[in-house]
Design a protein around this motif. Structure first.
Motif, mmCIF file in Angstrom:
data_model
loop_
_atom_site.group_PDB
_atom_site.id
_atom_site.type_symbol
_atom_site.label_atom_id
_atom_site.label_comp_id
_atom_site.label_asym_id
_atom_site.label_seq_id
_atom_site.Cartn_x
_atom_site.Cartn_y
_atom_site.Cartn_z
ATOM 1 N N TYR A 287 0.860 -1.182 0.000
ATOM 2 C CA TYR A 287 0.000 0.000 0.000
ATOM 3 C C TYR A 287 0.896 1.233 0.000
ATOM 4 N N ILE A 288 0.432 2.280 -0.686
ATOM 5 C CA ILE A 288 1.192 3.522 -0.699
ATOM 6 C C ILE A 288 0.235 4.693 -0.460
ATOM 7 N N GLY B 205 -5.115 11.587 1.502
ATOM 8 C CA GLY B 205 -4.948 11.255 2.912
ATOM 9 C C GLY B 205 -5.184 9.782 3.232
ATOM 10 N N GLY B 206 -5.375 8.967 2.231
ATOM 11 C CA GLY B 206 -5.567 7.535 2.441
ATOM 12 C C GLY B 206 -4.437 6.754 1.794
#
Length: 99
Positions: free
Chosen positions: A83-84, A89-90
């Motif tokens: 995940y990046i 903001g997620g």
């Protein structure tokens, strides 16, 4: 779930994205870099709550993606390669086509 099929003679990888969603969900789409961030509807597997999308991508690349349920529920793939952070903001899911 993400499954990958590497071809010995081609410079592509067949990637299959599968997502189990609540039975009440509709309009399940994948939104990804390789689709220019435009939602692409996923196909529902008959008599199940699983949706599927299959694509061939160039080898030795990484691609960000997310799933969109309905009109605004974003979710990541629990089986993503990593995940990046994204600009909102997620996090985005990432799939790699390195062997």
């Amino acid at each position: 779930m993400i499954s990958k099929r590497f071809f010995k003679t081609k410079e592509e990888v067949e990637v299959t994205f599968e997502l189990d969603v609540p039975e009440t969900a509709s309009n399940v789409a994948i939104v990804a870099e390789f689709l220019n961030w435009k939602p692409e509807p996923m196909k529902r597997i008959a008599k199940s709550s699983t949706y599927k999308y299959k694509v061939r991508l160039p080898k030795c690349q990484e691609y960000q993606f997310r799933y969109l349920l309905g009109e605004g529920q974003w979710i990541n793939d629990p089986h993503a390669d990593k995940y990046i952070p994204n600009a909102f903001g997620g996090e985005n899911s990432l799939v790699s086509t390195y062997s």
